[in-house]
Motif scaffolding. Structure first.
Motif, short mmCIF file in Angstrom:
data_model
loop_
_atom_site.label_atom_id
_atom_site.label_comp_id
_atom_site.label_asym_id
_atom_site.label_seq_id
_atom_site.Cartn_x
_atom_site.Cartn_y
_atom_site.Cartn_z
N LEU A 99 0.81 -1.22 0.00
CA LEU A 99 0.00 0.00 0.00
C LEU A 99 0.85 1.27 0.00
N ASP A 100 2.14 1.13 0.41
CA ASP A 100 3.00 2.31 0.46
C ASP A 100 3.71 2.57 -0.86
N SER A 101 3.54 1.68 -1.83
CA SER A 101 4.24 1.81 -3.11
C SER A 101 3.27 2.22 -4.20
N PRO A 102 3.66 3.16 -5.08
CA PRO A 102 2.79 3.54 -6.19
C PRO A 102 2.69 2.43 -7.23
N ASN A 131 -4.21 9.33 -4.42
CA ASN A 131 -3.57 10.20 -5.41
C ASN A 131 -3.54 9.45 -6.74
N ILE A 132 -4.05 10.08 -7.78
CA ILE A 132 -4.05 9.48 -9.11
C ILE A 132 -3.55 10.52 -10.11
N THR A 133 -2.55 10.12 -10.89
CA THR A 133 -1.97 11.00 -11.92
C THR A 133 -2.15 10.33 -13.27
N PHE A 143 4.78 13.45 -22.06
CA PHE A 143 3.46 13.22 -21.47
C PHE A 143 3.04 14.44 -20.64
N ARG A 144 1.74 14.74 -20.70
CA ARG A 144 1.18 15.82 -19.90
C ARG A 144 0.44 15.21 -18.71
N PRO A 145 0.86 15.54 -17.48
CA PRO A 145 0.21 14.93 -16.30
C PRO A 145 -1.05 15.69 -15.88
N SER A 146 -1.96 14.95 -15.30
CA SER A 146 -3.17 15.53 -14.69
C SER A 146 -3.35 14.88 -13.32
N ASN A 147 -3.17 15.70 -12.27
CA ASN A 147 -3.18 15.17 -10.90
C ASN A 147 -4.54 15.35 -10.25
N ILE A 180 -1.14 5.63 -15.98
CA ILE A 180 -1.76 6.12 -14.75
C ILE A 180 -0.90 5.70 -13.57
N LYS A 181 -0.64 6.64 -12.68
CA LYS A 181 0.11 6.37 -11.45
C LYS A 181 -0.85 6.55 -10.27
N VAL A 182 -1.01 5.48 -9.47
CA VAL A 182 -2.00 5.47 -8.40
C VAL A 182 -1.32 5.21 -7.07
N LYS A 183 -1.72 5.99 -6.05
CA LYS A 183 -1.34 5.72 -4.66
C LYS A 183 -2.62 5.43 -3.88
#
Length: 649
Positions: A99-102, A131-133, A143-147, A180-183
């Motif tokens: 859970l602590d790793s993206p 948190n989702i990017t 790439f254009r990020p959207s946080n 997609i990067k998810v925490k």
């Protein structure tokens, strides 16, 4: 082995060559199989869009990579040499633990549609993603990020929607790869959907419409109960709005509408909502409401005691979860339900004992238990759809509020019936009193009629005697001597009659025969004395002491307030009772005794009867004596009330 050794050397070499050939074949086959599996594993999962598709559930059509160190950038992740490290998603949870790793997610879309008027949106349902990017590919390979996420301000989102929505700029015959990067904060189940613009609008409008109905009904119930509290001033109708507000807050934090409309720039409220604080408020409000609900039917100290015990235990459990030791969610739910069951069982027993059967109250409490269990639906998956798991608590809360409202309506009806029964008993009592009054009036009328007839007969007799007297007057000259004797006799009788009248007048003036208890029946309290004094003081006409105006308004304590100068005059002003330091009804009795000659009480006896100090009785009797001396009061001719209006100051 013996069989091999028995063969010739050529045969043995031939057999060995065959075995080597088989070994090479097996090794090569194994290598090819492993290579094929690895190649399949490294192959990108492609989502293909066709003309007959308007919505696709894509949560299991992603590839993922666990960034345990959290050091990779999107440029490194999107590099061709890194693509082989991605794995296929086989479960909507993606993976458990860590859970602590993206977690990086990759999805490729191949648009095979021929329609150019369709635009596509990716919706990530699940408000509580930490948190989702989302990374949009640019033509130059960047790439254009959207946080977004519940830890970030709402205004930073590209699309202002309670869910995470992203417009995918992918035209027909285009293929794009997105990342997609998810925490996460727990092992949550992901729900990703691809929708066309039309499908996205319909879905959003329906979702907001249903939530609007849900909140609208809750607000109506809340407003109605606040109105009841304003009119009835009963805490029952204050505890229930607190419960409704807690459920609304819980729901707003659960579906993201609160973050969108109420606290968009305060993400810390989301974290507060995700903890057990709201659940604590819901439980405490329910306990207080439940206790008050039971107490309105039957006064049970036992239910009140167990309610306070349950509140104390729940607060201790809440603080222990945060600051001391966090229990497993199943153990926490079981302990919470046990704590709630104790006052609920006692209250239900008290209602049944009083022959009150409130099924709506019982089922509403059971709905509360279900809400507590389902508040952990992010960990308890009772349905296959994560959306249903998440939103199922809403109809349960809705049903709980409706059932509690029904129980309140039933209670209002119960109280109304009790009020009507009391009024009916009062009406019956009044009818009996009226009946007795009518009977007494009838008897009184009958007596008056009989007395009137008697008086009429006496008048007739007198008239007849008058005629006889007139006739007799003709003979008076002859009976002069007899008349003289009769006149003398009448004179003597008149003197006796006059003496009797004077004695009666004297007795009436002295008001013989009234002791303090009888006197208290005439003047029982301060109100009666002030009313009597007011009528006595202004029996002729009112004139203001300040301006001599003769119009007034009734004031407190039977005083009068001038309509011209607004001066208020008390009935005791300019009387013997002005600035009196003890009850006025006792002063009335002392004044009454001062006008009686048949009663001569000592100061000690008067003090004991009136329960006043001896000095107080002496001082007021002295004041009465001064008043008598001032006006020359005659106790034989004047009543005691004449002294009341004497002003000594």
């Amino acid at each position: 082995m013996i069989r091999i050794l028995s063969k010739s050397p050529d045969q043995r070499f031939k057999l060995r060559d065959e075995r080597i050939t088989w070994y090479k074949f097996l090794v090569l086959s194994s290598f090819l199989v492993c290579f094929g599996i690895q190649a399949y594993a490294n192959e990108k999962t492609v989502i293909k869009l066709t003309d007959d598709i308007s919505e696709v559930f894509v949560a299991t059509k992603f590839d993922f990579f666990l960034d345990t160190a959290g050091i990779y950038s999107v440029q490194e992740i999107s590099d061709e040499r890194f693509q082989g490290k991605f794995q296929k998603v086989t479960d909507t949870h993606v993976l458990f633990d860590y859970l602590d790793s993206p977690v990086w997610m990759r999805f490729t879309i191949e648009n095979n549609q021929n329609k150019y008027n369709h635009s596509w949106y990716l919706e990530s349902w699940g408000f509580d993603i930490k948190n989702i990017t989302f990374y949009f590919p640019n033509p130059d390979g960047s790439f254009r990020p959207s946080n977004a996420g519940f830890e970030m301000p709402f205004e930073e989102r590209d699309i202002k929607h309670k869910n995470f929505n992203y417009f995918l700029d992918i035209r027909p015959n285009e293929t794009k790869t997105f990342y997609i990067k998810v925490k996460r904060s727990y092992n949550q189940e992901f729900s990703f959907h691809l929708r066309t613009n039309e499908k996205f609008l319909v879905h959003s409008l329906n979702e907001y419409f249903l939530l609007g109905i849900y909140y609208g009904v809750l607000i109506i119930i809340l407003t109605f109960n606040l109105y009841l509290f304003y009119r009835l001033r009963d805490t029952l109708y204050l505890y229930f709005p607190c419960l409704i507000l807690a459920c609304i807050w819980f729901s707003l934090g659960r579906d993201g509408l609160g973050f969108q409309f109420l606290w968009p720039n305060a993400p810390w409220v989301n974290k507060l909502n995700n903890e057990r604080f709201i659940e604590l408020i819901i439980i405490l409000s329910t306990l207080l409401f439940s206790d008050r609900f039971v107490q309105k039917y039957t006064k049970s100290k036992r239910v009140l005691t167990f309610t306070y015990i349950a509140i104390l235990l729940k607060v201790i459990l809440f603080l222990s979860q945060i600051f001391i030791y966090e229990l497993n969610y199943i153990a926490y739910i079981i302990i919470t339900i046990i704590i709630l069951s104790i006052p609920f069982s006692m209250g239900l027993y008290a209602l049944i004992k009083a022959k009150i059967y409130s099924w709506s109250y019982t089922f509403a409490y059971l709905c509360l238990f279900l809400v507590i269990v389902y508040s952990y639906s992010k960990s308890i998956q009772l349905f296959s759809s994560p959306v249903i798991n998440w939103y199922f608590v809403y109809p349960v809360i809705f049903m709980e509020m409706i059932l509690f409202s029904f129980s309140i309506f039933n209670q209002l009806k119960f109280l109304q019936n009790q009020f009507l029964e009391a009024n009916e008993e009062k009406t019956i009592a009044l009818e009996r009193n009226n009946q007795l009054t009518q009977e007494l009036n009838s008897k009184l009328k009958e007596k008056v009629r009989a007395r009137t007839e008697k008086i009429e007969r006496m008048a007739a007799d007198l008239a007849q005697k008058n005629v006889e007297l007139q006739t007799t007057n003709l003979k008076l000259e002859e009976l002069n001597s007899q008349v003289t004797q009769i006149n003398n006799y009448l004179t003597e009788n008149n003197e006796l009659l006059k003496s009797s009248v004077d004695e009666v007048t004297k007795d009436l003036a002295l008001m013989k025969g009234l002791d303090f208890e009888d006197f208290k029946n005439v003047f029982p309290d301060k109100e009666t004395c002030l009313k009597f004094l007011s009528e006595l003081k202004w029996k002729d006409k009112y004139h203001c002491k300040k301006c001599e105006y003769n119009k007034f308004m009734e004031g407190p304590n039977h005083g009068k307030r001038c309509k011209n100068c607004n001066y208020y005059e008390s009935p005791t002003v300019d009387t013997l009772f002005h600035k009196l330091k003890f009850p006025i009804e006792k002063a009335f009795y002392i004044l009454y005794l001062s006008n009686r000659k048949d009663v001569d009480l000592t100061l000690n006896e008067l003090s004991e009867i009136l329960e006043l100090r001896r000095e107080t009785c002496w001082a007021f009797k002295n004041k009465i004596a001064q008043a008598m001396e001032k006006v020359g009061h005659n106790t034989d001719l004047n009543g005691w009330e004449a002294l009341a209006l004497v002003h000594l100051e």
